[in-house]
Design a protein around this motif. Sequence first.
Motif, PDB file in Angstrom:
ATOM      1  N   VAL A 148     155.138  82.480  48.825  1.00  0.00           N
ATOM      2  CA  VAL A 148     154.462  81.707  49.858  1.00  0.00           C
ATOM      3  C   VAL A 148     153.343  82.553  50.427  1.00  0.00           C
ATOM      4  O   VAL A 148     153.351  83.782  50.330  1.00  0.00           O
ATOM      5  CB  VAL A 148     155.426  81.280  50.995  1.00  0.00           C
ATOM      6  N   VAL A 149     152.365  81.881  51.002  1.00  0.00           N
ATOM      7  CA  VAL A 149     151.250  82.596  51.605  1.00  0.00           C
ATOM      8  C   VAL A 149     151.726  83.270  52.879  1.00  0.00           C
ATOM      9  O   VAL A 149     152.283  82.615  53.761  1.00  0.00           O
ATOM     10  CB  VAL A 149     150.098  81.622  51.942  1.00  0.00           C
ATOM     11  N   PRO A 150     151.559  84.582  53.002  1.00  0.00           N
ATOM     12  CA  PRO A 150     152.027  85.268  54.210  1.00  0.00           C
ATOM     13  C   PRO A 150     151.353  84.720  55.456  1.00  0.00           C
ATOM     14  O   PRO A 150     150.150  84.479  55.465  1.00  0.00           O
ATOM     15  CB  PRO A 150     151.618  86.728  53.963  1.00  0.00           C
ATOM     16  N   ARG A 151     152.114  84.481  56.493  1.00  0.00           N
ATOM     17  CA  ARG A 151     151.579  83.999  57.760  1.00  0.00           C
ATOM     18  C   ARG A 151     152.138  84.875  58.880  1.00  0.00           C
ATOM     19  O   ARG A 151     153.156  85.511  58.735  1.00  0.00           O
ATOM     20  CB  ARG A 151     151.995  82.538  58.033  1.00  0.00           C
ATOM     21  N   SER A 152     151.458  84.879  60.003  1.00  0.00           N
ATOM     22  CA  SER A 152     151.973  85.589  61.169  1.00  0.00           C
ATOM     23  C   SER A 152     151.796  84.675  62.368  1.00  0.00           C
ATOM     24  O   SER A 152     151.377  83.534  62.238  1.00  0.00           O
ATOM     25  CB  SER A 152     151.197  86.896  61.367  1.00  0.00           C
ATOM     26  N   ARG A 153     152.100  85.179  63.541  1.00  0.00           N
ATOM     27  CA  ARG A 153     151.932  84.356  64.741  1.00  0.00           C
ATOM     28  C   ARG A 153     150.470  84.017  64.967  1.00  0.00           C
ATOM     29  O   ARG A 153     150.144  83.037  65.618  1.00  0.00           O
ATOM     30  CB  ARG A 153     152.501  85.098  65.957  1.00  0.00           C
ATOM     31  N   ASP A 154     149.574  84.851  64.424  1.00  0.00           N
ATOM     32  CA  ASP A 154     148.142  84.589  64.537  1.00  0.00           C
ATOM     33  C   ASP A 154     147.773  83.484  63.561  1.00  0.00           C
ATOM     34  O   ASP A 154     147.900  83.624  62.353  1.00  0.00           O
ATOM     35  CB  ASP A 154     147.346  85.864  64.215  1.00  0.00           C
ATOM     36  N   LEU A 155     147.315  82.348  64.085  1.00  0.00           N
ATOM     37  CA  LEU A 155     146.999  81.191  63.258  1.00  0.00           C
ATOM     38  C   LEU A 155     145.962  81.524  62.208  1.00  0.00           C
ATOM     39  O   LEU A 155     145.913  80.908  61.149  1.00  0.00           O
ATOM     40  CB  LEU A 155     146.490  80.048  64.153  1.00  0.00           C
ATOM     41  N   TYR A 156     145.111  82.495  62.464  1.00  0.00           N
ATOM     42  CA  TYR A 156     143.987  82.758  61.573  1.00  0.00           C
ATOM     43  C   TYR A 156     144.211  84.011  60.728  1.00  0.00           C
ATOM     44  O   TYR A 156     143.284  84.548  60.150  1.00  0.00           O
ATOM     45  CB  TYR A 156     142.703  82.917  62.400  1.00  0.00           C
ATOM     46  N   ALA A 157     145.442  84.502  60.672  1.00  0.00           N
ATOM     47  CA  ALA A 157     145.698  85.766  59.985  1.00  0.00           C
ATOM     48  C   ALA A 157     145.327  85.709  58.509  1.00  0.00           C
ATOM     49  O   ALA A 157     144.953  86.713  57.927  1.00  0.00           O
ATOM     50  CB  ALA A 157     147.167  86.148  60.128  1.00  0.00           C
ATOM     51  N   ALA A 158     145.443  84.519  57.892  1.00  0.00           N
ATOM     52  CA  ALA A 158     145.142  84.420  56.469  1.00  0.00           C
ATOM     53  C   ALA A 158     143.655  84.562  56.187  1.00  0.00           C
ATOM     54  O   ALA A 158     143.252  84.640  55.047  1.00  0.00           O
ATOM     55  CB  ALA A 158     145.641  83.082  55.924  1.00  0.00           C
ATOM     56  N   PHE A 159     142.834  84.582  57.221  1.00  0.00           N
ATOM     57  CA  PHE A 159     141.401  84.582  56.989  1.00  0.00           C
ATOM     58  C   PHE A 159     140.681  85.769  57.625  1.00  0.00           C
ATOM     59  O   PHE A 159     139.473  85.871  57.534  1.00  0.00           O
ATOM     60  CB  PHE A 159     140.782  83.298  57.555  1.00  0.00           C
ATOM     61  N   ASP A 160     141.400  86.680  58.276  1.00  0.00           N
ATOM     62  CA  ASP A 160     140.672  87.639  59.097  1.00  0.00           C
ATOM     63  C   ASP A 160     140.274  88.917  58.382  1.00  0.00           C
ATOM     64  O   ASP A 160     139.424  89.646  58.867  1.00  0.00           O
ATOM     65  CB  ASP A 160     141.448  87.974  60.376  1.00  0.00           C
ATOM     66  N   ARG A 161     140.883  89.223  57.224  1.00  0.00           N
ATOM     67  CA  ARG A 161     140.533  90.442  56.513  1.00  0.00           C
ATOM     68  C   ARG A 161     139.735  90.097  55.260  1.00  0.00           C
ATOM     69  O   ARG A 161     140.169  89.267  54.459  1.00  0.00           O
ATOM     70  CB  ARG A 161     141.787  91.220  56.110  1.00  0.00           C
ATOM     71  N   ILE A 162     138.606  90.754  55.076  1.00  0.00           N
ATOM     72  CA  ILE A 162     137.823  90.496  53.881  1.00  0.00           C
ATOM     73  C   ILE A 162     137.509  91.823  53.199  1.00  0.00           C
ATOM     74  O   ILE A 162     137.550  92.884  53.808  1.00  0.00           O
ATOM     75  CB  ILE A 162     136.527  89.725  54.189  1.00  0.00           C
ATOM     76  N   GLY A 163     137.163  91.719  51.914  1.00  0.00           N
ATOM     77  CA  GLY A 163     136.820  92.907  51.146  1.00  0.00           C
ATOM     78  C   GLY A 163     135.312  93.125  51.136  1.00  0.00           C
ATOM     79  O   GLY A 163     134.620  92.902  52.130  1.00  0.00           O
ATOM     80  N   ARG A 164     134.797  93.551  49.982  1.00  0.00           N
ATOM     81  CA  ARG A 164     133.352  93.777  49.866  1.00  0.00           C
ATOM     82  C   ARG A 164     132.596  92.499  50.182  1.00  0.00           C
ATOM     83  O   ARG A 164     133.006  91.410  49.778  1.00  0.00           O
ATOM     84  CB  ARG A 164     133.011  94.258  48.446  1.00  0.00           C
ATOM     85  N   HIS A 165     131.482  92.626  50.877  1.00  0.00           N
ATOM     86  CA  HIS A 165     130.773  91.435  51.312  1.00  0.00           C
ATOM     87  C   HIS A 165     129.321  91.776  51.615  1.00  0.00           C
ATOM     88  O   HIS A 165     128.945  92.939  51.745  1.00  0.00           O
ATOM     89  CB  HIS A 165     131.429  90.854  52.569  1.00  0.00           C
ATOM     90  N   THR A 166     128.515  90.735  51.713  1.00  0.00           N
ATOM     91  CA  THR A 166     127.139  90.856  52.191  1.00  0.00           C
ATOM     92  C   THR A 166     126.999  90.003  53.443  1.00  0.00           C
ATOM     93  O   THR A 166     127.775  89.053  53.651  1.00  0.00           O
ATOM     94  CB  THR A 166     126.122  90.400  51.138  1.00  0.00           C
ATOM     95  N   ARG A 167     126.032  90.340  54.261  1.00  0.00           N
ATOM     96  CA  ARG A 167     125.813  89.603  55.506  1.00  0.00           C
ATOM     97  C   ARG A 167     124.322  89.338  55.687  1.00  0.00           C
ATOM     98  O   ARG A 167     123.480  90.164  55.342  1.00  0.00           O
ATOM     99  CB  ARG A 167     126.329  90.383  56.713  1.00  0.00           C
ATOM    100  N   GLU A 168     124.015  88.188  56.213  1.00  0.00           N
ATOM    101  CA  GLU A 168     122.647  87.886  56.602  1.00  0.00           C
ATOM    102  C   GLU A 168     122.676  86.889  57.742  1.00  0.00           C
ATOM    103  O   GLU A 168     123.721  86.304  58.052  1.00  0.00           O
ATOM    104  CB  GLU A 168     121.830  87.362  55.428  1.00  0.00           C
ATOM    105  N   GLU A 169     121.541  86.692  58.355  1.00  0.00           N
ATOM    106  CA  GLU A 169     121.471  85.827  59.528  1.00  0.00           C
ATOM    107  C   GLU A 169     120.313  84.846  59.387  1.00  0.00           C
ATOM    108  O   GLU A 169     119.238  85.215  58.901  1.00  0.00           O
ATOM    109  CB  GLU A 169     121.292  86.674  60.792  1.00  0.00           C
ATOM    110  N   HIS A 170     120.564  83.603  59.782  1.00  0.00           N
ATOM    111  CA  HIS A 170     119.522  82.581  59.788  1.00  0.00           C
ATOM    112  C   HIS A 170     119.402  82.014  61.205  1.00  0.00           C
ATOM    113  O   HIS A 170     120.394  81.954  61.938  1.00  0.00           O
ATOM    114  CB  HIS A 170     119.872  81.430  58.837  1.00  0.00           C
TER     115      HIS A 170
END
Length: 269
Positions: A28-50
Amino acid sequence: MRAGFNPTRRNRNIGTAKQGHGQNNRMVVPRSRDLYAAFDRIGRHTREEHVVQGQRVGFIVEAIRGGCRHPCTVDDVAHLLHMIPASDWVGIRTILFRQPTRKQSILNPLWGRLIYWGEISTAQRRTIATGPMIILEAVDEDMTMRWSSALDPDSHEQLDRLRADGHAIDFDGRSHRITVTPASARNTQLYRTLPHEIGHWFDWLEKVEGPGARGEPFDALMDRYFARPKAEREAFAHRYADDIYKSLFARDSIPFEQGFNNPTERSAL
């Protein structure tokens, strides 16, 4: 003489899932009390702003693993946001193009979702974005889905939307097999999912943020919002997305080619 009470012999649940056996390693997908825990950690990434309609939006694109792709680009999303009333999505400052884990792709595949409030951080726990955000998920390049033949009316409508987006749908008498192509995935995520999530946010603005700004108790407004049946909230977002789609299509604003030169200002983050 009768033997004494032996609970081991009488408990028929011992060694079964009812007693908890195997639950620590269930897939199962790990979950915690934090509703957004499945989305808060990311790996390598790029960022830009519009800057879109006067609002500054950060775009974070997580690197994809082999065999996956992000169906639409930053320019695609920025251009579509330019065509949706800014008042409908005011407050959303982050769009995350996320790479789900293999387990999440198998058990709970998503096109995207709205996070009413979340935090994005790196593996080193460095925070790079907070607040309301829309997450758009990478998909497998050879993605196929199977839906049961027993569909409720809402699922039938969703199947019609997928068919209109260009997905190949075959029925073998027992299930619907949905074959996803790069073009059909882009159509669904860009023209359906993104407006759908904005529809959820617009609903939140009308029922929570707006009344809260006028002095009504925020906690009570939030509790009332989430107390509504999920089907009711989903129906609102579907109507919003369908109205946006029909309006933009009637004006020949969509579909547009990938890499469209969108009228936004861009800067590095």
